[in-house]
Design a protein around this motif. Structure first.
Motif, PDB file in Angstrom:
ATOM      1  N   THR A   1     -10.108 -35.067  28.276  1.00 63.23           N
ATOM      2  CA  THR A   1      -9.249 -34.863  27.039  1.00 63.23           C
ATOM      3  C   THR A   1      -8.030 -35.144  26.697  1.00 63.23           C
ATOM      4  N   LEU A   2      -7.371 -34.630  27.799  1.00 59.38           N
ATOM      5  CA  LEU A   2      -5.797 -34.712  27.553  1.00 59.38           C
ATOM      6  C   LEU A   2      -5.536 -36.145  27.886  1.00 59.38           C
ATOM      7  N   LEU A   3      -6.156 -36.727  28.922  1.00 58.38           N
ATOM      8  CA  LEU A   3      -5.846 -38.189  29.455  1.00 58.38           C
ATOM      9  C   LEU A   3      -6.198 -39.162  28.269  1.00 58.38           C
ATOM     10  N   LEU A   4      -7.365 -38.891  27.487  1.00 59.85           N
ATOM     11  CA  LEU A   4      -7.832 -39.643  26.469  1.00 59.85           C
ATOM     12  C   LEU A   4      -6.898 -39.580  25.277  1.00 59.85           C
TER      13      LEU A   4
ATOM     14  N   LEU B   1     -14.373 -31.614  15.783  1.00 56.58           N
ATOM     15  CA  LEU B   1     -14.820 -32.174  14.791  1.00 56.58           C
ATOM     16  C   LEU B   1     -13.894 -32.911  13.865  1.00 56.58           C
ATOM     17  N   ILE B   2     -12.846 -32.333  13.520  1.00 56.70           N
ATOM     18  CA  ILE B   2     -11.857 -32.968  12.444  1.00 56.70           C
ATOM     19  C   ILE B   2     -11.339 -34.296  13.327  1.00 56.70           C
ATOM     20  N   LEU B   3     -11.248 -34.406  14.487  1.00 55.78           N
ATOM     21  CA  LEU B   3     -10.688 -35.717  15.218  1.00 55.78           C
ATOM     22  C   LEU B   3     -11.804 -36.822  15.148  1.00 55.78           C
ATOM     23  N   LEU B   4     -12.906 -36.143  15.459  1.00 53.31           N
ATOM     24  CA  LEU B   4     -13.976 -37.214  15.303  1.00 53.31           C
ATOM     25  C   LEU B   4     -14.226 -37.705  13.949  1.00 53.31           C
TER      26      LEU B   4
ATOM     27  N   LEU C   1     -13.612 -33.060  23.955  1.00 55.48           N
ATOM     28  CA  LEU C   1     -12.735 -31.835  23.414  1.00 55.48           C
ATOM     29  C   LEU C   1     -13.765 -30.877  23.137  1.00 55.48           C
ATOM     30  N   GLY C   2     -14.643 -31.434  22.368  1.00 49.40           N
ATOM     31  CA  GLY C   2     -15.865 -30.666  21.785  1.00 49.40           C
ATOM     32  C   GLY C   2     -16.595 -30.339  23.114  1.00 49.40           C
ATOM     33  N   PHE C   3     -16.932 -31.043  23.982  1.00 48.69           N
ATOM     34  CA  PHE C   3     -17.828 -30.558  25.069  1.00 48.69           C
ATOM     35  C   PHE C   3     -17.043 -29.365  25.865  1.00 48.69           C
ATOM     36  N   ALA C   4     -15.736 -29.559  26.179  1.00 48.91           N
ATOM     37  CA  ALA C   4     -14.887 -28.523  26.799  1.00 48.91           C
ATOM     38  C   ALA C   4     -14.675 -27.380  26.117  1.00 48.91           C
ATOM     39  N   SER C   5     -14.892 -27.365  24.854  1.00 46.67           N
ATOM     40  CA  SER C   5     -14.562 -26.200  23.925  1.00 46.67           C
ATOM     41  C   SER C   5     -15.662 -25.422  24.063  1.00 46.67           C
ATOM     42  N   CYS C   6     -17.056 -26.048  24.006  1.00 51.65           N
ATOM     43  CA  CYS C   6     -18.319 -25.260  24.081  1.00 51.65           C
ATOM     44  C   CYS C   6     -18.397 -24.950  25.525  1.00 51.65           C
ATOM     45  N   LEU C   7     -18.101 -25.644  26.578  1.00 49.63           N
ATOM     46  CA  LEU C   7     -18.147 -24.915  27.905  1.00 49.63           C
ATOM     47  C   LEU C   7     -17.496 -23.660  28.037  1.00 49.63           C
ATOM     48  N   LEU C   8     -16.082 -23.828  27.505  1.00 49.43           N
ATOM     49  CA  LEU C   8     -15.299 -22.474  27.793  1.00 49.43           C
ATOM     50  C   LEU C   8     -15.848 -21.366  26.946  1.00 49.43           C
ATOM     51  N   TRP C   9     -16.552 -21.365  25.698  1.00 45.79           N
ATOM     52  CA  TRP C   9     -17.002 -20.503  24.841  1.00 45.79           C
ATOM     53  C   TRP C   9     -18.309 -20.097  25.848  1.00 45.79           C
ATOM     54  N   LEU C  10     -19.057 -20.838  26.403  1.00 43.80           N
ATOM     55  CA  LEU C  10     -20.231 -20.437  27.104  1.00 43.80           C
ATOM     56  C   LEU C  10     -19.964 -19.676  28.139  1.00 43.80           C
ATOM     57  N   ASN C  11     -19.089 -20.077  29.014  1.00 45.25           N
ATOM     58  CA  ASN C  11     -18.562 -19.591  30.283  1.00 45.25           C
ATOM     59  C   ASN C  11     -17.883 -18.166  29.806  1.00 45.25           C
ATOM     60  N   LEU C  12     -17.152 -17.891  28.830  1.00 40.00           N
ATOM     61  CA  LEU C  12     -16.768 -16.689  28.410  1.00 40.00           C
ATOM     62  C   LEU C  12     -17.945 -15.533  27.681  1.00 40.00           C
ATOM     63  N   PHE C  13     -18.949 -16.315  27.022  1.00 40.87           N
ATOM     64  CA  PHE C  13     -20.130 -15.552  26.241  1.00 40.87           C
ATOM     65  C   PHE C  13     -20.882 -15.299  27.586  1.00 40.87           C
ATOM     66  N   THR C  14     -21.122 -15.742  28.526  1.00 38.21           N
ATOM     67  CA  THR C  14     -21.989 -15.469  29.599  1.00 38.21           C
ATOM     68  C   THR C  14     -21.229 -14.424  30.403  1.00 38.21           C
TER      69      THR C  14
ATOM     70  N   ALA D   1     -12.029 -38.924  23.140  1.00 38.93           N
ATOM     71  CA  ALA D   1     -11.362 -37.627  23.214  1.00 38.93           C
ATOM     72  C   ALA D   1     -11.850 -36.661  22.247  1.00 38.93           C
ATOM     73  N   ALA D   2     -12.267 -36.962  21.238  1.00 37.54           N
ATOM     74  CA  ALA D   2     -13.001 -36.050  20.335  1.00 37.54           C
ATOM     75  C   ALA D   2     -14.229 -35.289  20.982  1.00 37.54           C
TER      76      ALA D   2
END
Length: 429
Positions: free
Chosen positions: A384-387, A35-38, A405-418, A401-402
């Motif tokens: 994200t890394l390449l961008l 969010l800060i990057l965006l 990164l937001g999409f990747a962090s949401c997916l990671l949290w969702l995978n851990l929460f599931t 890139a922002a």
């Protein structure tokens, strides 16, 4: 000397809620960074000293990396060291809550240039990390286990203690409470925080988790015996050279930094070699994350070496930013994400084995977090890394890139929460 699962002291493991509170919090700080990057756009990366970049750096290092690493250590220290932390639930609360609040306040204070928030953040972070260091020191001091991972954890703990102390001194200097050389404090804070705390801990944990979870041969005994200690001593030497005459300090610091770079290059090369020798030829997401991490680390070392040999690279304002992206995001965040995809399913499987009646069906690790969902998150992370790297040449790439990164962090949290929700479902049976 890598311990197989059968030789680990799994009965010493803390309750699953202890590490999971840290794991579930960590991706949210990457989302804040996105969010800060965006909001900031290309202006965030104009210089390493912009308020946005300082906030982003601490959201990644404290919010994601330290949160993940402390959660993993609170789980792994009792198991690997055969020495439980005292009162793990209470310690987890005393570390987690002020660490979350302190990191959020620190990032806000840096982003909005609010001294009051910075002062409150330093107090909370010093308390949280101090409690963790005392608990970890107690566990390590009581341990009779002696192997390379435990030694690396000790070195990493000392590095974290120095990082915290230097951070307090730096904050006090910027606020006018102390009159210390700020540039030198920044250099030491970065050195002990990234190659020290993050690098040494990843190195030590890798000696166990890479052979165990990626089914590779063990790291060479000579490498595990000497590498972590050598990097630690070089960090000490590089820090002490700042107290000498300017010319000696310059040469001594460069030699120490060169030795540290060689050490990390050897570690990355050895890890990639072991992955090529693994018994299973099917490449999973964890191996892909570690491969991204090791290649990023080698690229960071090559970039640093080029800056020592080619005049003008180090003077370019983009150089420290690209180096930071490669080390923090390409190397450290990749490896931490890869570890989460093995540690979380293993802990759920292990704790369910102990809770459910004999004969009950326990989901296997592949069912806890599915391969396709983890792979989508890894692909978003790589994009994200390449961008981010591409934005050094084309600043407009900051915006996609922002978003990734937001999409990747949401997916990671969702995978851990599931995965956590699946554990709670079976634990009620």
């Amino acid at each position: 000397m890598n311990a197989p699962i059968s030789s680990l002291s799994l009965q010493q493991a803390p309750p699953i809620s202890v590490p999971f509170r840290f794991f579930l919090s960590a991706p949210l700080f990457l989302l804040l960074a996105a969010l800060i990057l965006l909001v900031s756009g290309p202006q965030a990366l104009v210089s390493r000293w912009t308020p946005a970049l300082l906030a982003l750096t601490h959201l990644v290092t404290l919010g994601f990396l330290s949160m993940t690493m402390i959660g993993a250590l609170m789980q792994m220290l009792p198991v690997l060291a055969d020495s439980p932390m005292p009162q793990p639930r209470r310690v987890a609360w005393m570390v987690h809550v002020p660490l979350v609040a302190g990191t959020a306040m620190l990032a806000s204070g840096l982003f909005f240039s609010q001294t009051g928030l910075l002062d409150a953040a330093i107090f909370l972070l010093a308390f949280a990390l101090g409690v963790f260091l005392i608990a970890a020191a107690y566990s390590l001091a009581a341990s009779r286990v002696r192997h390379a991972t435990i030694h690396a954890m000790r070195f990493a703990g000392i590095a974290l203690m120095l990082t915290v102390g230097l951070g307090i001194a730096l904050a006090g200097t910027l606020s006018g409470y102390f009159h210390l050389p700020a540039q030198e404090l920044v250099r030491l804070h970065v050195a002990w925080g990234l190659p020290g705390w993050v690098g040494l801990l990843v190195m030590g944990v890798a000696y166990q988790v890479v052979p165990m979870f990626q089914l590779t041969p063990a790291y060479p005994a000579r490498l595990t015996r000497w590498l972590g200690g050598s990097v630690f001593l070089l960090l000490c030497a590089g820090s002490l050279t700042s107290l000498t005459a300017p010319l000696l300090a310059s040469w001594g610091g460069s030699l120490a930094a060169g030795g540290i770079a060689i050490g990390f290059a050897v570690f990355a090369g050895a890890t990639l070699y072991l992955q090529a020798k693994r018994r299973r030829r099917i490449v999973d997401v964890t191996q892909q994350f570690w491969r991204i991490g090791m290649l990023s680390l080698l690229t960071a070392v090559a970039l640093w070496a080029s800056a020592q040999l080619v005049t003008g690279i180090a003077a370019d304002s983009r150089y420290p930013i690209v180096l930071g992206v490669l080390f923090m995001f390409g190397f450290a965040v990749s490896v931490a994400s890869g570890m989460l995809y093995k540690i979380v399913p293993f802990l759920i499987w292990f704790h369910l084995q102990g809770r459910l009646p004999k004969g009950s069906t326990v989901p296997n690790m592949k069912q806890i977090i599915s391969g396709p969902t983890a792979r989508r998150q890894m692909q978003a992370h790589l994009a994200t890394l390449l961008l981010l790297l591409g934005s050094s040449a084309w600043p407009v790439l900051i915006y996609p890139a922002a978003l990734t990164l937001g999409f990747a962090s949401c997916l990671l949290w969702l995978n851990l929460f599931t995965a956590t929700r699946l554990y709670l479902k079976f634990a009620r049976l």
